[in-house]
Motif scaffolding. Sequence first.
Motif, mmCIF file in Angstrom:
data_model
loop_
_atom_site.group_PDB
_atom_site.id
_atom_site.type_symbol
_atom_site.label_atom_id
_atom_site.label_comp_id
_atom_site.label_asym_id
_atom_site.label_seq_id
_atom_site.Cartn_x
_atom_site.Cartn_y
_atom_site.Cartn_z
ATOM 1 N N VAL A 42 -42.054 -4.424 -37.190
ATOM 2 C CA VAL A 42 -42.203 -5.312 -36.095
ATOM 3 C C VAL A 42 -41.481 -4.483 -34.902
ATOM 4 O O VAL A 42 -40.437 -4.295 -35.139
ATOM 5 C CB VAL A 42 -41.568 -6.535 -36.276
ATOM 6 N N TYR A 43 -42.144 -4.331 -33.804
ATOM 7 C CA TYR A 43 -41.257 -3.972 -32.758
ATOM 8 C C TYR A 43 -40.960 -4.785 -31.550
ATOM 9 O O TYR A 43 -42.162 -5.599 -31.275
ATOM 10 C CB TYR A 43 -42.233 -2.785 -32.135
ATOM 11 N N LEU A 59 -35.525 2.329 -32.369
ATOM 12 C CA LEU A 59 -36.614 3.000 -32.715
ATOM 13 C C LEU A 59 -36.100 4.239 -32.614
ATOM 14 O O LEU A 59 -36.470 5.258 -33.421
ATOM 15 C CB LEU A 59 -37.723 2.765 -31.956
ATOM 16 N N SER A 60 -35.458 4.784 -31.782
ATOM 17 C CA SER A 60 -34.969 6.049 -31.560
ATOM 18 C C SER A 60 -33.753 6.397 -30.791
ATOM 19 O O SER A 60 -33.270 5.513 -30.070
ATOM 20 C CB SER A 60 -36.104 7.116 -30.998
ATOM 21 N N TYR A 61 -32.966 7.496 -30.837
ATOM 22 C CA TYR A 61 -31.765 7.705 -30.118
ATOM 23 C C TYR A 61 -31.870 7.644 -28.633
ATOM 24 O O TYR A 61 -30.775 7.333 -27.943
ATOM 25 C CB TYR A 61 -31.089 8.767 -30.750
ATOM 26 N N ASN A 62 -32.983 8.175 -28.323
ATOM 27 C CA ASN A 62 -33.076 8.127 -26.715
ATOM 28 C C ASN A 62 -33.891 7.053 -26.116
ATOM 29 O O ASN A 62 -34.409 6.806 -24.939
ATOM 30 C CB ASN A 62 -33.682 9.462 -26.205
ATOM 31 N N ASP A 63 -34.380 5.908 -26.971
ATOM 32 C CA ASP A 63 -34.680 4.678 -26.314
ATOM 33 C C ASP A 63 -34.440 3.391 -27.350
ATOM 34 O O ASP A 63 -34.994 3.149 -28.198
ATOM 35 C CB ASP A 63 -36.389 4.789 -26.405
ATOM 36 N N ARG A 64 -33.141 3.154 -26.990
ATOM 37 C CA ARG A 64 -32.314 2.022 -27.850
ATOM 38 C C ARG A 64 -32.880 0.721 -27.531
ATOM 39 O O ARG A 64 -32.235 -0.236 -27.953
ATOM 40 C CB ARG A 64 -31.099 2.364 -27.900
ATOM 41 N N LYS A 151 -28.001 9.211 -37.448
ATOM 42 C CA LYS A 151 -29.454 10.077 -37.076
ATOM 43 C C LYS A 151 -30.568 8.990 -36.838
ATOM 44 O O LYS A 151 -31.006 8.270 -37.673
ATOM 45 C CB LYS A 151 -29.654 11.226 -38.220
ATOM 46 N N LEU A 152 -31.204 9.339 -35.754
ATOM 47 C CA LEU A 152 -32.302 8.708 -35.385
ATOM 48 C C LEU A 152 -33.220 9.598 -34.929
ATOM 49 O O LEU A 152 -33.031 10.406 -34.096
ATOM 50 C CB LEU A 152 -32.166 7.443 -34.234
ATOM 51 N N PRO A 153 -34.754 9.528 -34.976
ATOM 52 C CA PRO A 153 -35.429 10.360 -34.554
ATOM 53 C C PRO A 153 -35.713 10.528 -32.976
ATOM 54 O O PRO A 153 -35.261 9.499 -32.315
ATOM 55 C CB PRO A 153 -36.964 9.787 -34.993
ATOM 56 N N THR A 310 -27.247 12.154 -26.881
ATOM 57 C CA THR A 310 -27.576 12.689 -28.298
ATOM 58 C C THR A 310 -26.724 12.277 -29.333
ATOM 59 O O THR A 310 -27.107 12.544 -30.494
ATOM 60 C CB THR A 310 -27.317 14.308 -28.159
ATOM 61 N N LYS A 311 -25.716 11.437 -28.949
ATOM 62 C CA LYS A 311 -24.777 11.013 -30.124
ATOM 63 C C LYS A 311 -24.501 9.512 -29.968
ATOM 64 O O LYS A 311 -24.662 8.815 -29.014
ATOM 65 C CB LYS A 311 -23.655 11.409 -30.265
ATOM 66 N N LEU A 312 -24.355 8.822 -31.082
ATOM 67 C CA LEU A 312 -24.272 7.330 -31.354
ATOM 68 C C LEU A 312 -22.919 7.062 -31.897
ATOM 69 O O LEU A 312 -22.324 7.704 -32.405
ATOM 70 C CB LEU A 312 -25.161 6.435 -32.119
ATOM 71 N N ALA A 313 -22.412 5.675 -31.512
ATOM 72 C CA ALA A 313 -21.209 5.648 -31.999
ATOM 73 C C ALA A 313 -20.953 4.155 -32.657
ATOM 74 O O ALA A 313 -21.864 3.551 -32.637
ATOM 75 C CB ALA A 313 -19.961 5.393 -30.721
#
Length: 321
Positions: A42-43, A59-64, A151-153, A310-313
Amino acid sequence: MYTLPGDHMPVSSSTPSLDDKRGTNSAAKVGQSTKRTGPSYVYYRLYTKLGPFKSNHPLSYNDRFIGRIPSKSFAPPHTVASIKWSLCKLEGLSEPDKALLFLSLSNPAPKEDTARLSLYAPSGPGLSEQDPIILVVELEKRTKEVLQAEKLPEHSDDTDVHYGKSLYYRVYSSEGGDKKAKTSFDESDISLGRLNTLLIAPPHTAGSLKACITKVEGLVMPGHALYKEMELFQDVNSDAAMGDTDVIPFQGDTYLGSDQGNPVALVNATTDTAADQKVKPMSGKVFSEHPLDTAATNCALSDGPDSNFTKLARLSYTYSE
């Protein structure tokens, strides 16, 4: 005429005819074409009435701002009320009974709580990242620690689908004159602002656009005594302000604010200077070498992803009301 033995005998029901076989094969092919392969998800997008906020299940690191949760995580029955409750619990949000669920950003009204959604169909609302459902909540308030994926796509670079459209505007101060826009992009015209239509919470009305601009520009928020004094005009040549309930569609290439030469205008704007009008983190720790970047927010404000994000916390925030 010579008659072959069995010419007048009834065809056994256990032996399908050629037509029956064709029908069976056709039915099988139809069944195969509609069968969903692989895991179902479900999106969704999350909003308050002032605009979007990030998902705990991006869904991804550059579109949270697009969340994705396996369909199996939603208990039956799959009614709107049940889906709202599940999304709020999985996202750590409160008051699911006050939340609204829209099938798309363009829907003028939320779906009724008793309506049922199919979470395992081949296609439909919420079943692809191109067609997410929209959850609008009262408050973006999370009090529990959230462990985010390291890590996310990377998201595909498809700006037409994922990053909305540009809307141009000008803000005119209550003290006179046009103000420098915080989203200005042209040094020769610093009062011209630009925001992404994905920032505007549904339903898309003059009221929701006004609330979006006030948040982006740091103006007084809904509930402030001076908020009602601000008026939204469809362009700088308009003679009358729009009503808060006026519907603003953003489909197609031409829509309100789509032309930077003819932007919408917010008049009688008052800057928010009261400390109690601002949402501040009461306490917070960053358990990472790199702090959480603001690039995800910049992604929503701009027309595409920010390559620097590029990084998450891992964060622990408690927000005040």
